[in-house]
Design an enzyme around this catalytic site. Structure first.
Site, PDB file in Angstrom:
ATOM      1  N   HIS A 136      14.090   3.925  -0.517  1.00 35.99           N
ATOM      2  CA  HIS A 136      13.128   3.628   0.537  1.00 35.99           C
ATOM      3  C   HIS A 136      11.825   4.374   0.312  1.00 35.99           C
ATOM      4  O   HIS A 136      11.769   5.323  -0.483  1.00 35.99           O
ATOM      5  CB  HIS A 136      13.698   3.990   1.919  1.00 35.99           C
ATOM      6  CG  HIS A 136      13.969   5.457   2.071  1.00 35.99           C
ATOM      7  ND1 HIS A 136      15.206   6.018   1.821  1.00 35.99           N
ATOM      8  CD2 HIS A 136      13.163   6.499   2.432  1.00 35.99           C
ATOM      9  CE1 HIS A 136      15.164   7.309   2.022  1.00 35.99           C
ATOM     10  NE2 HIS A 136      13.926   7.643   2.392  1.00 35.99           N
ATOM     11  N   HIS A 224       6.305   7.305  -2.389  1.00 37.50           N
ATOM     12  CA  HIS A 224       7.168   7.106  -3.548  1.00 37.50           C
ATOM     13  C   HIS A 224       8.541   6.624  -3.104  1.00 37.50           C
ATOM     14  O   HIS A 224       8.885   6.693  -1.920  1.00 37.50           O
ATOM     15  CB  HIS A 224       7.324   8.419  -4.330  1.00 37.50           C
ATOM     16  CG  HIS A 224       8.007   9.495  -3.548  1.00 37.50           C
ATOM     17  ND1 HIS A 224       7.344  10.289  -2.630  1.00 37.50           N
ATOM     18  CD2 HIS A 224       9.299   9.910  -3.517  1.00 37.50           C
ATOM     19  CE1 HIS A 224       8.191  11.141  -2.079  1.00 37.50           C
ATOM     20  NE2 HIS A 224       9.391  10.937  -2.609  1.00 37.50           N
TER      21      HIS A 224
END
EC number: 3.1.4.-
Length: 282
Positions: A136, A224
């Site tokens: 995620h 990220h």
């Protein structure tokens, strides 16, 4: 009569009325009343030295089942790190508090999973990372939300995202990260395209967090997808040669699978304890 005399007369009257009621009772009634007092609570008796000492009546013990209810509520929760692979909590567990965070889910394709596996296998043995359970992009920190706030917080998020559209992220570079407490390290794929749109989403989430007096996201976030993790701070072990080797491996996978670095963002999710909420984007 002064106010002080009036108050004293009331006090006197209260005491005398009680004694007067005793006077009005017959001997039999007084005898029965005295017996009730003796049976209801502690009594007084003479010791061998002819002094008055207090004699406590025996108290009934609570059944084990009932007593156990109160013991369970008062017992302190103990964090068992073995149940979650040695990871420690960022904040102490308290009943009624739910760990909550907002994120963009990244469902892995087979090619993406193969890429992550290859990167982990390329790490040296002194950086013992393992694949993440889920992938995620975070839009908030992990915050503490009280249980009775959950529905209101979710509704606030829903209203924030109601006009948001789906979009595409591109993952281009690798980066090593640590958590705030420096107790865990992560290998992540950093977002190169879609950064500005993510900043707008973070602003919306921050507004909801501020309404509930919760900490907002980082001032300069590095968006990220964490793909692997391990315990401890591994920063000192990440060499330039290692970073270059991983970068070459990543680029080779992208050349063979041009779409592997793209993430189609169609929803935003919020996890609060064991509750999961989804906000579809238009």
């Amino acid at each position: 009569m002064s106010s002080g005399d009036s108050a004293l007369s009331l006090i006197h009257g209260y005491g005398s009325s009680d004694s007067d009621s005793d006077t009005e009772l017959g001997d039999d009634n007084k005898s029965r009343r005295a017996k009730r007092r003796l049976s209801a609570g502690p009594s007084w008796k003479k010791s061998e030295g002819n002094k008055m000492i207090k004699s406590e009546s025996k108290r009934l013990e609570l059944p084990d089942g009932i007593a156990g209810l109160f013991t369970d509520k008062q017992s302190k929760w103990v964090d068992d790190k073995h149940k979650h692979e040695g990871r420690s909590r960022s904040f102490e567990h308290q009943a009624g508090n739910w760990a909550t965070f907002v994120h963009i889910p990244v469902p892995p394709s087979d090619d993406f999973y193969d890429l992550c596996t290859a990167l982990v296998h390329a790490l040296p043995t002194d950086i013992p990372m393992k694949l993440m359970d889920d992938f995620h992009v975070s839009l908030s920190r992990t915050v503490v939300l009280q249980h009775h706030w959950i529905n209101s917080f979710i509704e606030a998020l829903r209203q924030c995202f109601i006009d948001c559209s789906s979009f595409t992220l591109v993952l281009e570079t690798l980066e090593f990260y640590t958590n705030d407490e420096k107790t865990r390290s992560f290998l992540g794929l950093k977002v190169s395209i879609g950064h500005d749109y993510l900043l707008e989403l973070v602003k919306l989430v921050d507004e909801c967090l501020l309404e509930f007096r919760l900490p907002i996201f980082y001032e300069k976030p590095s968006f990220h997808v964490s793909i692997a993790w391990c315990l401890g701070n591994m920063r000192a072990k990440v060499t330039k040669d290692l970073t270059n080797d991983l970068k070459r491996l990543f680029d080779d996978f992208i050349d063979q699978n041009p779409a592997i670095d793209r993430v189609e963002v169609k929803e935003i999710q919020c996890n609060s304890g064991n509750k999961h909420f989804s906000f579809p984007l238009s």
